[in-house]
Structure formats: C-alpha cells, structure tokens
Design a protein around this motif. Sequence first.
Motif, PDB file in Angstrom:
ATOM      1  N   PHE A  63      46.540  45.491  35.383  1.00 46.83           N
ATOM      2  CA  PHE A  63      46.072  44.175  35.412  1.00 46.83           C
ATOM      3  C   PHE A  63      46.634  43.428  36.582  1.00 46.83           C
ATOM      4  O   PHE A  63      47.394  43.632  37.054  1.00 46.83           O
ATOM      5  N   GLY A  64      45.734  42.568  37.282  1.00 50.41           N
ATOM      6  CA  GLY A  64      46.097  42.054  38.591  1.00 50.41           C
ATOM      7  C   GLY A  64      45.088  40.793  38.929  1.00 50.41           C
ATOM      8  O   GLY A  64      44.135  40.757  38.708  1.00 50.41           O
ATOM      9  N   VAL A  66      41.608  41.513  34.285  1.00 52.32           N
ATOM     10  CA  VAL A  66      42.226  40.452  33.491  1.00 52.32           C
ATOM     11  C   VAL A  66      42.213  40.772  32.175  1.00 52.32           C
ATOM     12  O   VAL A  66      41.161  41.431  31.503  1.00 52.32           O
ATOM     13  N   LEU A  67      43.214  40.120  31.332  1.00 54.93           N
ATOM     14  CA  LEU A  67      42.993  40.524  29.961  1.00 54.93           C
ATOM     15  C   LEU A  67      41.832  40.273  29.158  1.00 54.93           C
ATOM     16  O   LEU A  67      41.296  40.945  28.150  1.00 54.93           O
ATOM     17  N   ARG A  68      41.264  39.023  29.631  1.00 55.01           N
ATOM     18  CA  ARG A  68      40.059  38.462  29.049  1.00 55.01           C
ATOM     19  C   ARG A  68      39.030  39.553  29.070  1.00 55.01           C
ATOM     20  O   ARG A  68      38.118  39.631  27.966  1.00 55.01           O
ATOM     21  N   GLU A  69      38.729  40.143  30.275  1.00 52.93           N
ATOM     22  CA  GLU A  69      37.759  41.285  30.275  1.00 52.93           C
ATOM     23  C   GLU A  69      37.913  42.359  29.353  1.00 52.93           C
ATOM     24  O   GLU A  69      36.908  42.716  28.695  1.00 52.93           O
ATOM     25  N   GLY A 114      33.075  39.143  47.574  1.00 55.33           N
ATOM     26  CA  GLY A 114      33.808  39.759  46.508  1.00 55.33           C
ATOM     27  C   GLY A 114      35.112  39.755  46.433  1.00 55.33           C
ATOM     28  O   GLY A 114      35.583  38.577  46.887  1.00 55.33           O
ATOM     29  N   GLU A 115      35.674  40.399  45.657  1.00 53.38           N
ATOM     30  CA  GLU A 115      37.109  40.209  45.081  1.00 53.38           C
ATOM     31  C   GLU A 115      37.846  41.626  45.546  1.00 53.38           C
ATOM     32  O   GLU A 115      37.149  42.517  45.401  1.00 53.38           O
ATOM     33  N   ALA A 116      38.958  41.671  45.692  1.00 51.97           N
ATOM     34  CA  ALA A 116      40.012  42.831  45.987  1.00 51.97           C
ATOM     35  C   ALA A 116      41.213  42.536  45.486  1.00 51.97           C
ATOM     36  O   ALA A 116      41.590  41.422  45.144  1.00 51.97           O
ATOM     37  N   SER A 117      41.540  43.765  44.441  1.00 52.70           N
ATOM     38  CA  SER A 117      42.755  43.465  43.614  1.00 52.70           C
ATOM     39  C   SER A 117      43.906  43.370  44.596  1.00 52.70           C
ATOM     40  O   SER A 117      44.209  43.913  45.579  1.00 52.70           O
TER      41      SER A 117
END
Length: 495
Positions: free
Chosen positions: A422-423, A385-388, A432-435
């Motif tokens: 970004f996505g 993400v943009l914040r990171e 966990g997380e997957a894009s």
Amino acid sequence: MKQSLQLRTSQHLALTPQLQQSIRLLQLSTLELHQELENLLIENPMLERVDNPLDSAVRLLADGAIGSTESRSETEFGVSPVDDQNNASSDSGEVSEVSNPSDSTSPSETDWSFDDAPQGSKSSEEDEGRPQLEAAHISLKEHLLEQMRLNLREPRDLALVELVIDALDDSGYLIESLEDIHSSIPLELLVEPEELNFALFMVQSFDPPGVGARNCAECLALQIKRLPKIPFVTRRLALAIVETQIGLFAQRDFARLKKIFNCDDEDLREAQVVIRLCKPKPGAEFAASSSDYVVPDVIVSKSADGWQVVLNQDIMPKLRVNSMYANIMKQNRGDGSLTPQLQEARWLIKNMRQRFETILRVSQAIVERQRNFFTHGAVAMRPLVLREIADTLGLHESTISRVTTQKYMLTPHGMFELKYFFGSHVATETGGEASSTAIRALIKQLIGAENQKSPLSDSKIADMLGEQGMVIARRTVAKYREALKIPPVSLRKSL
C-alpha cells in the motif's frame, strides 16, 4: 419534581466477548499469537493443541516398556466433540487410548534393555544427527584481558592495564580521560601519570587494531600504522588526512584536500583506499548480536494458472476441544463448572480459523491488484489504498489495517510486510498515477547507474523522472532518497 416511568426504545452497537477476542487475535503478529495461545492453553483445560511436538516423542512406560505416541491426524484447528457426537466418541477413544505392551507382535518392539543397544562404532548418520552446540561468546574485555596476561607479568602493570580496559566502551573507545582515571586511584598507591600512559600504550598495541583510541581520528591512525604492505608515501598521506583533516575527508571535499597536501588524484585515491580498510568501531565484532527472523504468514508462488497464495502451514496452530472433558460433560457426569471454558474453547477455535481466512482473503486481493509487481518487481508497483481492498472484500478499513500490520508475505522478490503493497500515488503527465514505491525503486536504479565522479543531484533526478512522465518535485525526490538511506550528492562523489 414529579417522578414517572418512561419506556424508551433505542439501538446501540455492543461488542460481544467473542467479537472482542476476534479483533484482538486479528491484530496480533505471529509471535504474539503463539504467546497468547500458550496463556490460553494454561488457563483453559478444555482446550488442547494437536500439533504439540511432544506428541511424537518416545515415552517410557511404568513397566519399563517403550510406547511411542504417534501424531494424531486432525483437521486444521480441530473439531469440537460437542458439535459432532460421532466424532466425540471416536476422539475420546483416541485420547484415552494407552499403548499396551501385550498387544505388540514381538517383544523386541516394546521391551528395552541395555543388551539391546547395538555394539561397535556408531554410523555416520547418527554422528550427523548430533546437535551442534554454539561456541561461547567472547566479549571485547575478555579478549583484551587474555592478551594482557600473555604480555605482562608485574601485578602493578596488570592492575593498571585492567583499569584502562574497564574504561573502554563496546566499540573499543576510551570513554574516560586518563586524568579522570588517575584521579579515581587512591593517592597512597603513588601511581604516576606516566604509568597510565604506558598502560594505555599497551592496550592500544593489543588486537583488534584501533582499540583504546580516544576518538575516531586516533582509531584510524592506529590501524593505518599497523596495516601491512602499504607504501611509505601512501601511509604518510593517509595518516596526515585522518589526523588533521578527517572532517574534509568525511565531507569528500577532495579539491581542498589536494590543495592542502599538494597531491594529485592518484595519490589521494590510494590514500582513500587505505583509510577505507580501517574499521571505525574495532570492538563491534565482539558485540553480542542475535539475528531476528521473520516467519511469513502467506507464501506466494508462480503456478500454471498464475500467482497462487497459500497460508504458511508451519505457523498455523492446530487446536481442538479436549475430548475427555467433553465426553464427561456429555454424559452428565460433571457439575457444569466447565461449561464457560468449553464455550471459550469453541470461540477460540472459530476465531482462529476466521483470522487465517481473513489474512488469506486480504493477501489474495493484494496479489490480484499487484500482479505486475510479482512479475516485474518494485518498479511496476501500482498505487493501492486500504479502502480499495476493504470495498472489494466487504470489510472495514480498520480490519484491513489490522490484517496488514506485522503480517508478512514471502514472494519470489523477498519477504515483505503486507503494508508494503500500500502506498501513496504521484500524478503523471498523461493523467494517470504512479506508486511512490515504484518511484523509490526508479530513484534507486538511477543512482545505482550514475557516474561516481559526477553523481546525480536531486533536481537532475526529478528532471529525469519528468522525462518519463512523472510529475515530482525536487524535495519529494530528496524525501524518497532519505527514506532509501542514500546519502546526498556531495557524499556520493568519488575521485
């Protein structure tokens, strides 16, 4: 009401002109940046571009001699002569320096005449250096009119056929009915409807096959009739399908087609191959189309130390303050009217340097977090993400958004916009997380490897992704599949 004076202290945020220019340059694409730069070069005489392609051109001097202006070696974005007095003096001599033919070592290097031209045939290198001219584009109408003049001689037939050709669209279809065309012809000409039918028949006999059709079924039928080396049975079945059951064929309802035409899978498969040889838009090949090229802002390459990110030097304009005007102002020979232009030129050079430095920093941060993508491809993309990126670089999210819009990165996997990395994310069973980009790549791989006779449904794809630990709904799979422009299961089925 009694009037009184009050003193109040407050703080507010103000955008200086320099900051406003920096923000505007940051959000411009490469093409828009160069267009903005050309306007600024015209408006501000204190600003000059070092990488002008005419700097290395051969110039004919007033006395007939040839003087070549060599490209000056400058640092990127230039150095302001006002900031460095030593550089100012050296730059001024460089700008004001004019090649003097008397300083040449030999007359042959400066003098030029027709006698100096080499005699005889030119070398192959000179022939190869000639610019290649693009052939003139021929439109569909011009192509048809040329065939009309070769096949017809009567002025009346020529006029009617040209009238039908004028009623064609860019795809080659007849957009006006023959009744409307006949009603637009003056009555005193005594044109019969049979004459217009003959004119349409002549147009449909021209190249490309299928031109002059009134609908898609007629277009395909005209092409099937002119296809060479097609068995009679196969041609007849293909004509029957496109003329009567084109809707079922588009929906791939092969079961009903076999029942209607009383044929087996082999006959229907051969007819399908014939229909696929046709072009739904016969005039598309004559359409004037221009390719759009994207120039990368940064280039990513593999090195011994890992993935390296560099700026594309070809798109970076090299600017500097005009040293002649700067020296005039330094020696107090001016009235100070160019002081604002000097300050604007120095601001532009600084903001241009800051723009590319910000793009490079953001690109490096993206590559650092998406190393798996550059090594293994889109299936290894991680959520971002943009914040990171903003927290890492100490910038605002809006700044990262401006940097990643219409800025492109050249990678070993192709050209991508910076926003591509970004996505959103999808949860996995392990927590966990997957894009979403990786999931789209997996969906594309699964559909690419499916059995064409029994394609995978959206529910089946969701179950297969669930077996890999990704919790994803069927409607999400359908949304990603539509984003990839992949047709549904009913349109992917084949015999």
